[in-house]
Design an enzyme around this catalytic site. Structure first.
Site, PDB file in Angstrom:
ATOM      1  N   CYS A   1      -2.146   9.495   2.636  1.00  0.00           N
ATOM      2  CA  CYS A   1      -1.713   8.863   1.384  1.00  0.00           C
ATOM      3  C   CYS A   1      -2.623   9.236   0.221  1.00  0.00           C
ATOM      4  O   CYS A   1      -2.167   9.378  -0.904  1.00  0.00           O
ATOM      5  CB  CYS A   1      -1.650   7.353   1.540  1.00  0.00           C
TER       6      CYS A   1
ATOM      7  N   GLU B   1       0.879  -1.175   0.000  1.00  0.00           N
ATOM      8  CA  GLU B   1       0.000   0.000   0.000  1.00  0.00           C
ATOM      9  C   GLU B   1       0.910   1.216   0.000  1.00  0.00           C
ATOM     10  O   GLU B   1       1.440   1.605   1.043  1.00  0.00           O
ATOM     11  CB  GLU B   1      -0.903  -0.018   1.246  1.00  0.00           C
TER      12      GLU B   1
HETATM   13  P1  NAD Z   1       8.115   4.879   4.937  1.00  0.00           P
HETATM   14  O1  NAD Z   1       8.096   4.099   3.676  1.00  0.00           O
HETATM   15  O2  NAD Z   1       9.263   5.755   5.216  1.00  0.00           O
HETATM   16  O3  NAD Z   1       7.997   3.887   6.201  1.00  0.00           O
HETATM   17  C1  NAD Z   1       6.953   2.969   6.334  1.00  0.00           C
HETATM   18  C2  NAD Z   1       7.339   1.884   7.301  1.00  0.00           C
HETATM   19  O4  NAD Z   1       8.414   1.140   6.746  1.00  0.00           O
HETATM   20  C3  NAD Z   1       7.807   2.366   8.656  1.00  0.00           C
HETATM   21  O5  NAD Z   1       7.270   1.540   9.655  1.00  0.00           O
HETATM   22  C4  NAD Z   1       9.310   2.196   8.581  1.00  0.00           C
HETATM   23  O6  NAD Z   1       9.874   1.905   9.819  1.00  0.00           O
HETATM   24  C5  NAD Z   1       9.443   1.002   7.678  1.00  0.00           C
HETATM   25  N1  NAD Z   1      10.723   0.921   6.959  1.00  0.00           N
HETATM   26  C6  NAD Z   1      11.582   1.913   6.674  1.00  0.00           C
HETATM   27  N2  NAD Z   1      12.628   1.437   5.967  1.00  0.00           N
HETATM   28  C7  NAD Z   1      12.411   0.119   5.801  1.00  0.00           C
HETATM   29  C8  NAD Z   1      13.123  -0.925   5.149  1.00  0.00           C
HETATM   30  N3  NAD Z   1      14.260  -0.706   4.508  1.00  0.00           N
HETATM   31  N4  NAD Z   1      12.598  -2.167   5.167  1.00  0.00           N
HETATM   32  C9  NAD Z   1      11.435  -2.415   5.794  1.00  0.00           C
HETATM   33  N5  NAD Z   1      10.714  -1.460   6.413  1.00  0.00           N
HETATM   34  C10 NAD Z   1      11.197  -0.209   6.428  1.00  0.00           C
HETATM   35  O7  NAD Z   1       6.761   5.684   4.931  1.00  0.00           O
HETATM   36  P2  NAD Z   1       6.249   6.738   6.002  1.00  0.00           P
HETATM   37  O8  NAD Z   1       7.049   7.983   5.874  1.00  0.00           O
HETATM   38  O9  NAD Z   1       6.103   6.122   7.337  1.00  0.00           O
HETATM   39  O10 NAD Z   1       4.775   6.992   5.447  1.00  0.00           O
HETATM   40  C11 NAD Z   1       4.508   7.860   4.402  1.00  0.00           C
HETATM   41  C12 NAD Z   1       4.338   7.149   3.083  1.00  0.00           C
HETATM   42  O11 NAD Z   1       3.400   6.101   3.209  1.00  0.00           O
HETATM   43  C13 NAD Z   1       3.789   8.049   1.992  1.00  0.00           C
HETATM   44  O12 NAD Z   1       4.421   7.757   0.782  1.00  0.00           O
HETATM   45  C14 NAD Z   1       2.325   7.662   1.933  1.00  0.00           C
HETATM   46  O13 NAD Z   1       1.690   7.934   0.719  1.00  0.00           O
HETATM   47  C15 NAD Z   1       2.398   6.214   2.200  1.00  0.00           C
HETATM   48  N6  NAD Z   1       1.128   5.742   2.720  1.00  0.00           N
HETATM   49  C16 NAD Z   1       0.372   4.914   1.951  1.00  0.00           C
HETATM   50  C17 NAD Z   1      -0.854   4.496   2.425  1.00  0.00           C
HETATM   51  C18 NAD Z   1      -1.724   3.578   1.637  1.00  0.00           C
HETATM   52  O14 NAD Z   1      -2.647   3.015   2.225  1.00  0.00           O
HETATM   53  N7  NAD Z   1      -1.492   3.359   0.356  1.00  0.00           N
HETATM   54  C19 NAD Z   1      -1.308   4.919   3.663  1.00  0.00           C
HETATM   55  C20 NAD Z   1      -0.484   5.766   4.414  1.00  0.00           C
HETATM   56  C21 NAD Z   1       0.731   6.162   3.935  1.00  0.00           C
END
Ligand code: NAD
Length: 475
Positions: A258, A224
């Site tokens: 998002c 997602e």
């Molecule tokens: P992010 O991708 O930085 O982090 C998401 C999660 O991944 C966190 O828990 C983080 O700890 C973990 N993570 C970070 N690096 C990782 C790695 N190398 N391997 C595995 N896990 C890792 O995103 P964010 O800043 O927390 O959230 C914002 C983003 O999420 C935006 O792009 C937003 O659009 C998206 N988002 C999408 C949805 C959806 O339902 N499609 C909903 C909310 C947010």
């Protein structure tokens, strides 16, 4: 309590992860097909835990953000979580039923059935922006489907992560549901485990890392992700109504959503009217925005600096930046801001904005926004404002996006009976409602041969009977 908060020890969390993984695997092996009543009890315990701990959860999110409107947490996180649990509870018996499928004449009188079967131990990785809903939504679906679930909370929301761990530990054995906290290294390690399904919510960039880590174990993933969700306003649509609905989607959680509208296409000549209307609704909703408790902060100084950087970059490259309210950056908040005269060389038009900044573009013919959208990565959401069904259908057919809102923003996410998920760069797979249940189930096909059947006619030695049959079969 929050001022004294100690960050989680990532080493200790990694050890918990290893331990709990083994525990959940054993627990699942001991109960591979939980009965309806057990699943119902899990859903009911989940609902009660959330309702009982709602204040602690909302306060923790607000402390993690610097300030998050408690009303927004209740409306945008708690409400859809509870509504999703209720919907799932109501539908569960139906979803769990084996489904009869057709049998072709050649195989009659055998029978075909699809049995939804629990997958096993499911992993969920949660971003910081809606930490409650994006943990509980997948958890609800995975529990309904009969799985054990481990959830990794973002390192940006550690207070919330601790509050959720406590809330769920009161109602669930950690062999049923476990919450993990800690830094990125814990998340990285988490994505390397062999899950029966891994649901990741986060950015497109990190999504690639997660899919790579999952590929090593052939762990199936639902991703997602994010991206730039466009809005298009048709010339016949009342501009003030469009401005109100677009700004609502943009200002919720200070644009850190998002499916927030990322940028908007307005008919040429209507830009000033749109901006006046946008300014008016912001003034009405958030008088004195810096102190206003209804207007949320940007999650941390790094993200605030990122957003201010987008504005500076746009201004340097010739854009006009127009804040719609006066907000002192020291408050940790950023004013809702429109940006005019943008182009694709500006970072604000390259990156997902994820903040209260709205680039306003203009168009002359409807082909322009459609061509623009189709020349860019597939968006998570697309919002079209028009009352004409023919033109709406044209827009639906001409663009590909994760979801669509007609004459509204964001609300499609909260529809219990609609699947949710991106396409292309905005993600893969679906959850919510029935699709969520299926995502976390093996939809197992079962062919059952009947005592008396005609398959013997197709066995060797192949003689004239098979030849005659084949002639008939291959007509
Ligand atoms: P992010 O991708 O930085 O982090 C998401 C999660 O991944 C966190 O828990 C983080 O700890 C973990 N993570 C970070 N690096 C990782 C790695 N190398 N391997 C595995 N896990 C890792 O995103 P964010 O800043 O927390 O959230 C914002 C983003 O999420 C935006 O792009 C937003 O659009 C998206 N988002 C999408 C949805 C959806 O339902 N499609 C909903 C909310 C947010």
């Amino acid at each position: 309590m929050h001022a004294m908060f100690e960050p989680h020890d990532s080493q200790a969390e990694k050890a918990r992860l290893a331990d709990l993984y083994t525990r959940q695997r054993k627990a699942f092996a001991a109960e591979p097909f939980p009965a309806f009543e057990i699943r119902l009890s899990r859903l009911s315990r989940l609902r009660h835990a959330l309702l009982q701990h709602q204040d602690a959860l909302a306060t923790a999110i607000s402390a993690d953000f610097g300030h998050r409107s408690v009303h927004e947490t209740r409306l945008l996180e708690l409400f859809p979580s509870i509504a999703g649990i209720k919907h799932t509870t109501r539908k569960l018996a139906k979803w769990m039923k084996p489904r009869r499928r057709g049998v072709s004449i050649w195989f009659m009188p055998a029978s075909n059935t699809v049995i939804p079967q629990p997958l096993g131990v499911v992993g969920v990785i949660v971003p910081w922006n809606y930490p409650l809903y994006l943990a509980i939504g997948p958890l609800t679906a995975a529990l309904a489907a009969g799985n054990r679930v481990m959830i990794k909370i973002s390192e940006y929301t550690p207070r919330f992560g601790e509050a959720l761990r406590r809330a769920l530990a009161e109602s669930f054995d950690e062999g049923e549901v476990a919450v993990l906290n800690g830094g990125v290294e814990v998340a990285q390690s988490f994505s390397g485990y062999t899950w029966d399904h891994l649901l990741f919510t986060g950015s497109t960039e990190v999504g690639k890392h997660v899919m790579r880590a999952a590929a090593a174990n052939l762990t199936p993933v639902t991703l997602e992700l994010g991206g730039k969700s466009p809005c298009i306003v048709h010339p016949d649509f009342p501009i003030a109504t469009a401005a109100e609905r677009i700004m609502h989607g943009k200002c919720l959680n200070a644009g850190q959503t998002c499916v927030a509208p990322d940028y908007v296409f307005i008919p040429e000549g209507k830009q000033a009217e749109f901006i006046d209307a946008a300014k008016a609704v912001v003034a009405k909703w958030y008088p004195n925005a810096a102190q206003n408790p209804d207007y949320s902060a940007v999650v941390n100084s790094r993200h605030l600096a990122r957003l201010q950087g987008y504005l500076q970059d746009a201004e340097q490259k010739g854009a006009k930046v127009q804040p719609l309210a006066a907000v002192d950056a020291a408050s940790g908040k950023l004013a809702p801001t429109v940006v005019l005269d943008v182009n694709d060389q500006m970072t604000v038009m390259q990156e997902e904005i994820f903040g209260p900044i709205l680039p306003v573009l203009t168009y002359r013919t409807m082909d322009e926004p459609i061509d623009y959208i189709n020349a860019h990565p597939r968006p998570l959401a697309l919002y079209y404002f028009d009352y004409n069904n023919q033109r709406i259908n044209r827009m639906l057919a001409a663009t590909v996006s994760g979801g669509v809102g007609i004459n509204e923003t964001v609300m499609h996410v909260g529809q219990d009976d609609l699947p949710f998920g991106g396409v292309g760069a905005s993600g893969m797979g679906h959850y919510h409602g029935h699709e969520g249940f299926e995502t976390f189930s093996k939809m197992k096909p079962v062919f059952a041969q009947s005592r008396i059947n005609g398959i013997w006619m197709m066995r060797p030695p192949y003689g004239s009977l098979v030849a005659r049959l084949l002639k008939f079969m291959l007509r």
